[in-house]
Motif scaffolding. Structure first.
Motif, PDB file in Angstrom:
ATOM      1  N   GLY A 235       0.765  -1.238   0.000  1.00  0.00           N
ATOM      2  CA  GLY A 235       0.000   0.000   0.000  1.00  0.00           C
ATOM      3  C   GLY A 235       0.794   1.286   0.000  1.00  0.00           C
ATOM      4  O   GLY A 235       0.215   2.368   0.150  1.00  0.00           O
ATOM      5  N   TYR A 236       2.112   1.221  -0.153  1.00  0.00           N
ATOM      6  CA  TYR A 236       2.888   2.451  -0.285  1.00  0.00           C
ATOM      7  C   TYR A 236       2.603   3.041  -1.665  1.00  0.00           C
ATOM      8  O   TYR A 236       2.988   2.468  -2.683  1.00  0.00           O
ATOM      9  N   ASP A 237       1.925   4.194  -1.706  1.00  0.00           N
ATOM     10  CA  ASP A 237       1.608   4.844  -2.977  1.00  0.00           C
ATOM     11  C   ASP A 237       1.558   6.350  -2.755  1.00  0.00           C
ATOM     12  O   ASP A 237       1.989   6.832  -1.699  1.00  0.00           O
TER      13      ASP A 237
ATOM     14  N   VAL B  12       1.137   8.010   3.804  1.00  0.00           N
ATOM     15  CA  VAL B  12       1.899   8.887   4.698  1.00  0.00           C
ATOM     16  C   VAL B  12       2.685   7.987   5.641  1.00  0.00           C
ATOM     17  O   VAL B  12       2.100   7.285   6.471  1.00  0.00           O
ATOM     18  N   THR B  13       3.997   7.985   5.484  1.00  0.00           N
ATOM     19  CA  THR B  13       4.871   7.121   6.267  1.00  0.00           C
ATOM     20  C   THR B  13       5.500   7.927   7.390  1.00  0.00           C
ATOM     21  O   THR B  13       6.107   8.972   7.142  1.00  0.00           O
ATOM     22  N   LEU B  14       5.348   7.466   8.614  1.00  0.00           N
ATOM     23  CA  LEU B  14       5.915   8.146   9.779  1.00  0.00           C
ATOM     24  C   LEU B  14       7.076   7.312  10.315  1.00  0.00           C
ATOM     25  O   LEU B  14       6.903   6.134  10.653  1.00  0.00           O
TER      26      LEU B  14
ATOM     27  N   SER C 119      11.162   1.033   5.579  1.00  0.00           N
ATOM     28  CA  SER C 119       9.957   1.811   5.291  1.00  0.00           C
ATOM     29  C   SER C 119      10.268   3.097   4.539  1.00  0.00           C
ATOM     30  O   SER C 119       9.430   3.587   3.777  1.00  0.00           O
ATOM     31  N   PHE C 120      11.446   3.663   4.757  1.00  0.00           N
ATOM     32  CA  PHE C 120      11.825   4.901   4.056  1.00  0.00           C
ATOM     33  C   PHE C 120      11.863   4.681   2.550  1.00  0.00           C
ATOM     34  O   PHE C 120      11.278   5.460   1.783  1.00  0.00           O
ATOM     35  N   LEU C 121      12.534   3.630   2.104  1.00  0.00           N
ATOM     36  CA  LEU C 121      12.668   3.400   0.661  1.00  0.00           C
ATOM     37  C   LEU C 121      11.319   3.132  -0.006  1.00  0.00           C
ATOM     38  O   LEU C 121      11.011   3.746  -1.034  1.00  0.00           O
ATOM     39  N   PRO C 122      10.461   2.231   0.531  1.00  0.00           N
ATOM     40  CA  PRO C 122       9.141   2.067  -0.084  1.00  0.00           C
ATOM     41  C   PRO C 122       8.293   3.334  -0.024  1.00  0.00           C
ATOM     42  O   PRO C 122       7.515   3.609  -0.943  1.00  0.00           O
TER      43      PRO C 122
ATOM     44  N   LEU D 238      -6.097   7.210  15.237  1.00  0.00           N
ATOM     45  CA  LEU D 238      -5.159   6.461  14.400  1.00  0.00           C
ATOM     46  C   LEU D 238      -5.898   5.644  13.347  1.00  0.00           C
ATOM     47  O   LEU D 238      -5.369   4.679  12.796  1.00  0.00           O
ATOM     48  N   SER D 239      -7.119   6.052  13.041  1.00  0.00           N
ATOM     49  CA  SER D 239      -7.968   5.280  12.134  1.00  0.00           C
ATOM     50  C   SER D 239      -7.456   5.246  10.702  1.00  0.00           C
ATOM     51  O   SER D 239      -7.879   4.410   9.908  1.00  0.00           O
ATOM     52  N   SER D 240      -6.521   6.141  10.350  1.00  0.00           N
ATOM     53  CA  SER D 240      -5.967   6.154   8.997  1.00  0.00           C
ATOM     54  C   SER D 240      -4.917   5.066   8.784  1.00  0.00           C
ATOM     55  O   SER D 240      -4.503   4.818   7.643  1.00  0.00           O
ATOM     56  N   THR D 241      -4.480   4.418   9.847  1.00  0.00           N
ATOM     57  CA  THR D 241      -3.394   3.446   9.752  1.00  0.00           C
ATOM     58  C   THR D 241      -3.759   2.294   8.828  1.00  0.00           C
ATOM     59  O   THR D 241      -4.789   1.642   9.014  1.00  0.00           O
ATOM     60  N   VAL D 242      -2.921   2.045   7.853  1.00  0.00           N
ATOM     61  CA  VAL D 242      -3.071   0.889   6.970  1.00  0.00           C
ATOM     62  C   VAL D 242      -2.261  -0.279   7.505  1.00  0.00           C
ATOM     63  O   VAL D 242      -2.755  -1.388   7.645  1.00  0.00           O
ATOM     64  N   CYS D 243      -0.972  -0.012   7.816  1.00  0.00           N
ATOM     65  CA  CYS D 243      -0.131  -1.098   8.307  1.00  0.00           C
ATOM     66  C   CYS D 243       1.011  -0.565   9.154  1.00  0.00           C
ATOM     67  O   CYS D 243       1.606   0.472   8.836  1.00  0.00           O
ATOM     68  N   LYS D 244       1.289  -1.278  10.225  1.00  0.00           N
ATOM     69  CA  LYS D 244       2.418  -0.993  11.111  1.00  0.00           C
ATOM     70  C   LYS D 244       3.417  -2.128  10.962  1.00  0.00           C
ATOM     71  O   LYS D 244       3.030  -3.289  10.811  1.00  0.00           O
ATOM     72  N   PHE D 245       4.695  -1.793  11.066  1.00  0.00           N
ATOM     73  CA  PHE D 245       5.744  -2.792  10.912  1.00  0.00           C
ATOM     74  C   PHE D 245       6.646  -2.778  12.133  1.00  0.00           C
ATOM     75  O   PHE D 245       6.749  -1.769  12.842  1.00  0.00           O
TER      76      PHE D 245
END
Length: 493
Positions: free
Chosen positions: A184-186, A190-192, A205-208, A260-267
């Motif tokens: 889902g990185y597109d 928004v990557t934190l 996560s930075f590179l994707p 935090l309802s926008s969260t798609v995925c945590k790693f």
């Protein structure tokens, strides 16, 4: 135009160029009050790459950087790649002697620093990352980069000795980017990120995030409350955290008040992730939770899709597609499912080798009977009948007491059940009677006789020799407990 997601290989630089054309005003990076859009980022990369070329940086050369997280750091990282060179990020927390040694080992033509860097003298030009005066105005000459060109040299943490330079090529990093598109990185993502840019944990996560063309929000220093505020403010979709960060976030009394309802995925990766903590994250934090187990060196990767396998939270998952894990006995032979031994892994996503250390590279490998190369993880574990891997401990941390193998993680799991224990680490110390004996270091919420409580629940050969109460466990910048410091401190005392 061909979709880059369909390509067998591409470069991060070309992807950034495409994002600048398709979404020029979209925010690329946010660090504190600073932000930069994709058009300005692309132009900055050309300017920085041109300046690097003007200072003699050519395809295949190395550029070293030791600094805190900033847009200037991220830009230098990416511009070095655009110039066809290899970036060598170094941890500011390293000793001045180690920093100078890593710069020398990398063979860098230039070394960038900021005020946080304290290094011994080096034999190459040192430039201030925060002062753009060095950039000037120089034309950038495009450089063709191939799959086997070096992308980065990531130096190991150095917690077990002199850091080793781990060389990744563009082909390996492209695999990481391609895997990110499936998660889902597109351009809407928004990557934190709150771990430092020199860490391979962050790169996962930075590179994707950059390749996807969304927004990457970076924290120069982690703070649990500030992290949640940023996640809610920016409508974070993806994040990478180490387990100790999850623990601190979930322990905040007002955690449930943040949207935090926008969260798609945590790693998560880099350190043991307790099953109870995974369960708490799944119960109270929206979105998926994925744990990675692997090495910076590459080889085999295990993936636990925790939200799909809530009954396997005690494991680190199964091998990713195209990856293979095996368990070896002391004689180097493969063990069947259920047996405990050293974990080795194989895949095409493997480092080129340790920089300038072919002997160390060979030591890190296990050659299978069919000739394929597996990387030794240094971890001990077992694979169950369903193919899920359970970690026991680092091989070097296993305690041999009176001829019996004691796995510190077993003892730490018992200690974690005590209501007064916040966290615990167990190490082996020398013993005249047993060779080695276990000692626990614990952080407590309140005073308690933890030793007697634990020893009532442990097997006879596992019983703790001592329990030391500490204010905090020593950790690396990405949250790994530094057990060598605990052992050394005990020995010195």
């Amino acid at each position: 135009m061909t979709d880059p997601r369909d390509a067998d290989f591409g470069t991060l630089s070309d992807l950034i160029r495409g994002h600048a054309a398709a979404n020029p005003g979209g925010t690329a990076f946010v660090v504190g009050d600073e932000r930069i859009d994709w058009a300005d980022l692309d132009a900055r990369l050309d300017a920085v790459a041109g300046a690097l070329q003007a200072r003699g940086v050519e395809r295949g050369d190395r550029v070293a950087v030791c600094a805190g997280t900033s847009i200037a750091y991220a830009s230098l990282f990416l511009a070095t790649l655009r110039a066809g060179a290899c970036i060598a990020p170094i941890a500011p927390s390293s000793t001045p002697t180690q920093i100078a040694a890593m710069v020398a080992d990398s063979g860098a033509k230039l070394f960038f620093t900021d005020p946080s860097t304290v290094a011994d003298p080096v034999a190459v030009p040192v430039l201030d990352l925060g002062d753009d005066a060095w950039i000037g105005s120089h034309a950038f000459t495009p450089v063709a980069v191939g799959p086997r060109d070096a992308f980065n040299i990531i130096y190991s943490s150095g917690t077990t000795g002199t850091p080793k330079g781990i060389v990744h090529d563009h082909a390996m990093r492209w695999q990481h980017i391609a895997a990110g598109w499936k998660l889902g990185y597109d351009r809407a993502s928004v990557t934190l990120l709150s771990t430092p840019l020199y860490s391979n944990t962050t790169m996962a996560s930075f590179l994707p995030g950059v390749a996807g063309g969304g927004t990457v929000v970076m924290m120069p220093k982690f703070d649990a409350a500030a992290y949640l505020a940023l996640a809610a403010e920016h409508r974070m979709t993806h994040t990478m955290l180490v387990p100790v960060q999850y623990r601190r976030i979930m322990a905040l009394p007002d955690f449930d008040s943040f949207d935090l309802s926008s969260t798609v995925c945590k790693f998560a990766t880099s350190a043991p992730f307790p099953a109870a903590l995974k369960a708490d994250v799944l119960a109270r934090w929206p979105g998926g939770l994925i744990e990675y187990f692997g090495m910076t060196e590459g080889g085999g990767l295990c993936v636990l899709i925790a939200h799909q396998h809530p009954d396997k939270l005690h494991t680190v998952g199964r091998p990713a597609p195209g990856h293979e894990m095996r368990v070896l006995g002391d004689d180097g032979r493969e063990l069947p499912p259920g047996e405990v031994g050293e974990i080795v892994g194989h895949s095409t996503a493997t480092m080129r080798g340790y920089h300038n250390q072919p002997g160390k590279t060979a030591e890190a490998q296990w050659i299978a009977p069919d000739g394929r190369v597996f990387m030794r993880t240094g971890d001990v574990g077992r694979i169950d009948a369903d193919g899920f891997l359970t970690l026991m401990d680092r091989k070097k941390d296993m305690i041999i007491s009176g001829g019996f193998n004691i796995y510190p993680s077993d003892l730490e799991a018992v200690l974690a059940e005590h209501p007064a224990v916040v966290e615990a680490a167990v190490v082996g110390v020398p013993s005249d009677d047993w060779g080695e004996t276990p000692v626990a270091f614990v952080v407590l919420r309140e005073a308690a006789d933890v030793k007697a409580w634990a020893n009532e629940r442990l097997g006879k050969t596992q019983r703790l020799h001592a329990v030391e109460v500490v204010d905090a466990l020593p950790r690396s910048a990405i949250g790994k407990v530094l057990k060598r410091e605990l052992r050394d401190g005990w020995a010195a005392a």
